[in-house]
Design a protein around this motif. Structure first.
Motif, short mmCIF file in Angstrom:
data_model
loop_
_atom_site.label_atom_id
_atom_site.label_comp_id
_atom_site.label_asym_id
_atom_site.label_seq_id
_atom_site.Cartn_x
_atom_site.Cartn_y
_atom_site.Cartn_z
N TRP A 88 0.83 -1.21 0.00
CA TRP A 88 0.00 0.00 0.00
C TRP A 88 0.86 1.26 0.00
CZ3 TRP A 88 -4.72 0.94 -1.37
CH2 TRP A 88 -5.68 -0.08 -1.32
N GLY A 89 1.96 1.23 0.75
CA GLY A 89 2.86 2.39 0.76
C GLY A 89 3.42 2.68 -0.61
N TYR A 90 3.92 1.63 -1.29
CA TYR A 90 4.46 1.83 -2.64
C TYR A 90 3.37 2.24 -3.62
CZ TYR A 90 8.89 -0.30 -1.15
OH TYR A 90 10.08 -0.57 -0.53
N ALA A 91 2.17 1.67 -3.47
CA ALA A 91 1.07 2.02 -4.38
C ALA A 91 0.69 3.49 -4.25
CB ALA A 91 -0.14 1.12 -4.09
N LEU A 92 0.65 4.00 -3.02
CA LEU A 92 0.33 5.41 -2.82
C LEU A 92 1.42 6.31 -3.42
CD1 LEU A 92 -1.02 5.28 0.84
CD2 LEU A 92 -2.32 5.97 -1.19
N MET A 93 2.69 5.90 -3.29
CA MET A 93 3.75 6.69 -3.90
C MET A 93 3.67 6.66 -5.42
SD MET A 93 7.36 6.65 -1.90
CE MET A 93 7.47 4.88 -1.69
N ALA A 94 3.32 5.49 -5.97
CA ALA A 94 3.18 5.39 -7.42
C ALA A 94 2.06 6.31 -7.92
CB ALA A 94 2.89 3.94 -7.82
N ALA A 95 0.92 6.28 -7.22
CA ALA A 95 -0.20 7.14 -7.62
C ALA A 95 0.14 8.61 -7.44
CB ALA A 95 -1.44 6.77 -6.81
N GLY A 96 0.77 8.96 -6.32
CA GLY A 96 1.12 10.35 -6.06
C GLY A 96 2.17 10.87 -7.03
N GLY A 97 3.20 10.06 -7.29
CA GLY A 97 4.24 10.48 -8.23
C GLY A 97 3.70 10.69 -9.63
N ALA A 98 2.85 9.75 -10.09
CA ALA A 98 2.24 9.89 -11.41
C ALA A 98 1.31 11.09 -11.46
CB ALA A 98 1.49 8.61 -11.77
N GLY A 99 0.54 11.29 -10.38
CA GLY A 99 -0.37 12.43 -10.33
C GLY A 99 0.37 13.75 -10.38
N PHE A 100 1.50 13.84 -9.65
CA PHE A 100 2.27 15.08 -9.65
C PHE A 100 2.85 15.35 -11.04
CE2 PHE A 100 5.69 18.01 -8.56
CZ PHE A 100 5.10 18.81 -7.59
N PHE A 173 9.53 12.65 -11.79
CA PHE A 173 8.49 12.13 -10.91
C PHE A 173 7.83 10.89 -11.53
CE2 PHE A 173 8.89 16.32 -9.03
CZ PHE A 173 8.67 16.08 -7.68
N GLY A 174 7.71 10.87 -12.84
CA GLY A 174 7.16 9.69 -13.50
C GLY A 174 8.05 8.48 -13.32
N LEU A 179 9.04 3.15 -10.69
CA LEU A 179 9.81 2.33 -9.74
C LEU A 179 8.94 1.91 -8.56
CD1 LEU A 179 12.40 1.03 -8.77
CD2 LEU A 179 13.13 3.26 -7.88
N ALA A 180 8.11 2.84 -8.06
CA ALA A 180 7.22 2.50 -6.96
C ALA A 180 6.22 1.42 -7.36
CB ALA A 180 6.47 3.75 -6.49
N ALA A 181 5.71 1.50 -8.60
CA ALA A 181 4.77 0.48 -9.08
C ALA A 181 5.43 -0.90 -9.14
CB ALA A 181 4.24 0.88 -10.46
N VAL A 182 6.69 -0.94 -9.57
CA VAL A 182 7.42 -2.21 -9.60
C VAL A 182 7.59 -2.76 -8.19
CG1 VAL A 182 9.65 -3.28 -10.12
CG2 VAL A 182 8.62 -1.69 -11.76
#
Length: 390
Positions: A88-100, A173-174, A179-182
């Motif tokens: 969940w932590g990595y998923a939130l970072m993936a979503a936040g990084g992509a969103g930014f 950021f992308g 990397l977070a998604a992986v």
């Protein structure tokens, strides 16, 4: 003071070797993500028409999300598995990084920064907490190795922006989002899936001695991270004021951060032989002496590098000491990590108030006072922990 080092039985290990490696990559990621906001400011101002203060809100929202993430993941850790917490932590970072990276407006970018911060806080809390208990007597060493990789990421982030250019910040950021998604899958596999144990009755009772020890750790971490962030923020200004060029001042600040990374690797063999409280006492004394030396213009850049070397082991080694001093207080680590974020956010502007009153030449004196308070807090905490275990 020396300790006998033993490894936990294979059945009791929280991390497979591949999971430990993936966790270090995870800390490279969170170090890189946090370090991207500052170098991206020119690109953000150009993209959204922001003032410098407005562009700085990205990092502020990230830190705010980080504190919220630490406390939120700590609150649910007893009800979810270790793997789920990390995923969940990595998923939130993936979503936040992509969103930014993709946000069409600044308010949406700020919301994404907060979301990325939530994931950042979850990984910061989760991996530090699991490493503190997951490697037996080698946990102190492994915590330093883990946190050293944060420093590697903090160097790579600005380097990536410098290579791409600030207007290309979405690609940086992308890349973090990818990397977070992986790591959603690679970072949680190989970690034992058992849920965290429920806090025992001793924690709920909160005896007076335990409360004093926990407060002592909170004070120590607030002061330590206050010194760490304030040196990084005010060192270049101080060096330029006393006559160094902007290039030398910037290079000296980069060396300070590099020494923090190197110090965490260098302390690893020492942690296998000496108790955490002894290491922290030496570190607090060393960084105080080095900050005193920054009063001498000719050695100031080297003295700041020395501060980085001595302060490096404090954060990870203190977590190992906390776990041994308060084994019955399972949630203490979360409060300490959250407190450290508060110290990092609040100290530089508060120090700025003191500098406005006393002048930029007062930077070494103000920092020495903070470090001296950290040394006193360390010595007081040593007495408290000895008393609570006697």
């Amino acid at each position: 003071m020396t300790d006998t080092v033993t490894d936990p039985p294979a059945a009791d290990r929280l991390f497979a070797r591949s999971a430990a490696v993936a966790s270090c990559v995870g800390f490279v990621l969170i170090g890189m993500l946090q370090a991207l906001y500052g170098p991206a400011v020119p690109g953000l101002r150009h993209e959204f028409g922001l003032s410098p203060a407005g562009a700085g809100l990205g990092l502020s929202l990230h830190f705010t999300g980080g504190v919220a993430g630490v406390l939120a993941f700590n609150a649910i850790h007893a009800r979810i598995s270790n793997r789920a917490l990390l995923a969940w932590g990595y998923a939130l970072m993936a979503a936040g990084g992509a969103g930014f990276a993709l946000a069409p407006t600044w308010p949406l970018a700020l919301a994404a920064a907060f979301l990325a911060g939530l994931g950042f806080g979850g990984i910061d809390y989760g991996l530090n907490q699991l490493f503190a208990v997951g490697f037996g007597d080698r946990s102190t060493a492994m915590l330093n190795v883990l946190n050293a990789h944060f420093g590697i990421g903090a160097v790579l982030g600005p380097a990536l922006i410098a290579w791409l250019g600030p207007d290309a910040y979405p690609y940086a950021f992308g890349a973090c989002a990818v990397l977070a998604a992986v790591l959603v899958f690679a970072g949680s596999s190989g970690v034992r899936t058992r849920a965290a144990d429920a806090p025992p009755a001793a924690e709920k009772a909160r005896p007076l001695g335990v409360s004093r020890v926990l407060v002592g750790f909170l004070v120590l971490y607030i002061l330590n991270v206050a010194v760490e962030a304030s040196v990084g923020g005010w060192e270049p200004t101080h060096l330029e004021t006393v006559g160094y060029t902007a290039t030398v001042a910037a290079s000296a600040t980069a060396v300070y951060w590099l020494m923090m990374t190197a110090g965490r690797f260098l302390v690893v063999p020492i942690t296998l032989r000496h108790a955490p409280e002894l290491i922290l006492a030496v570190c607090a004394a060393g960084m105080t002496v080095c900050l005193l030396l920054t009063l001498i213009r000719g050695v100031a850049p080297l003295a700041y590098a020395g501060v980085g070397l001595f302060i490096a082991p404090v954060f990870p080694t203190g977590l190992a000491w906390l776990n041994s001093a308060l084994p019955q207080a399972r949630r203490a680590g979360a409060w300490v990590i959250a407190a450290s974020n508060v110290g990092g956010v609040a100290a530089p502007p508060l120090l700025g108030v003191g500098i406005e009153a006393s002048g930029i030449h007062a930077v070494p004196s103000l920092l020495t006072a903070l470090s001296g308070a950290s040394l006193l807090a360390t010595l007081r905490l040593i007495r408290l922990t000895r008393r609570s275990t006697s």
